[in-house]
Design an enzyme around this catalytic site. Structure first.
Site, PDB file in Angstrom:
ATOM      1  N   PRO A   2       0.830  -4.081   3.939  1.00 50.63           N
ATOM      2  CG  PRO A   2       2.242  -5.867   4.421  1.00 50.63           C
ATOM      3  CD  PRO A   2       0.795  -5.470   4.383  1.00 50.63           C
ATOM      4  CD  GLU A   3       0.239   1.613   1.425  1.00 54.56           C
ATOM      5  OE1 GLU A   3       0.764   2.541   0.775  1.00 54.56           O
ATOM      6  OE2 GLU A   3      -0.681   1.799   2.246  1.00 54.56           O
TER       7      GLU A   3
END
Length: 271
Positions: A2-3
């Site tokens: 996840p960014e």
């Protein structure tokens, strides 16, 4: 992993369920995450109201009355709103309970996420103290990137992913932003001019905002607070498209290794 868009999507999704709500309990099923969940944490948070929910880089900050919970989704984690009576799945490691009907449930098959506590300013915590600029902040500009990369021989893509320079831009969004800016990801950062950095700063902002509107990118694990995937994957121009035709010029997308990560680019559009 996840960014920024995935973490911000999570923050926005869970906020209505937790803000100004009181923590009824914290149930920890697996404390052995990236760093051990403190054994005293359930007693510390029980009975405290959530005053604010913030994001710093890829970290979620749940500000309670006496301190802050620091949450990181790791490489495969997600936070979902669910009924606490719903049986936990294999990798559901903790529940933050608010009432009889609402729980934040953390799911993380690889266990690289974290749940930590600080009673001081969370921005002074060792995990956050050296984080760089937020890419959606007004001060994230081409001039900033140009000044920060003078003398840097590392590839421009690696600098864009350096969390001490700018936070939240991981492999997916770095590749996509560099494509939109027309910059070869392998080019030395010091050899990129200020005008091109201005285009890059705009491309980063544009890509992140579009990814947010699509609920993030799901390649494998990420789901939002309701268990739904992010849909930005359908619009990816280069990432994970090796051998496929460029959407602009038709040239086959190439992949190379940069800093031990796969890097995707169009050899015709990026130079």
């Amino acid at each position: 992993m996840p960014e920024l868009p995935e973490v911000e999507t999570t923050r926005r999704g869970i906020a209505p369920f937790v803000l100004e709500q009181t923590v009824a309990d914290l149930v920890v099923r697996q404390p052995a995450l990236r760093w051990p969940v403190p054994a005293e944490l359930p007693a510390l948070v029980r009975g405290q109201r959530v005053r604010a929910l913030e994001r710093r880089g890829k970290y979620l900050l749940l500000r309670l009355e006496a301190g802050t919970l620091i949450v990181h989704l790791g490489m495969s984690g997600s936070l979902r709103v669910c009924d606490p009576r719903q049986p936990p799945r294999k990798h559901d490691h903790f529940d933050l309970l608010f009432d009889a009907a609402v729980a934040l449930r953390f799911h993380d098959p690889r266990r690289f996420g974290c749940l930590l506590w600080t009673d001081s300013d969370p921005h002074d915590h060792p995990l956050l103290a050296e984080l760089g600029i937020e890419p959606l902040a007004p001060e994230f500009t081409g001039a900033y990137l140009y000044a920060a990369t003078r003398g840097r021989a590392a590839a421009v893509k690696l600098c864009l992913m350096d969390h001490k320079l700018v936070v939240g831009v991981g492999n997916i969004y770095a590749s996509e932003s560099l494509f939109r800016a027309g910059i070869d990801p392998r080019r030395a950062a010091r050899r990129v001019g200020e005008a091109r950095y201005e285009r890059l700063a705009g491309a980063v902002r544009e890509v992140l905002e579009q990814a947010l509107a699509a609920g993030g990118t799901t390649l494998r694990d990420f789901v939002n607070e309701r268990g739904n995937p992010g849909y930005f994957k359908q619009t990816l121009a280069v990432y994970d498209r090796a051998g496929e035709p460029c959407r602009v010029c038709g040239t086959a997308i190439r992949t190379v290794r940069t800093g031990q990560r796969s890097t995707f680019f169009c050899p015709q559009c990026q130079h």
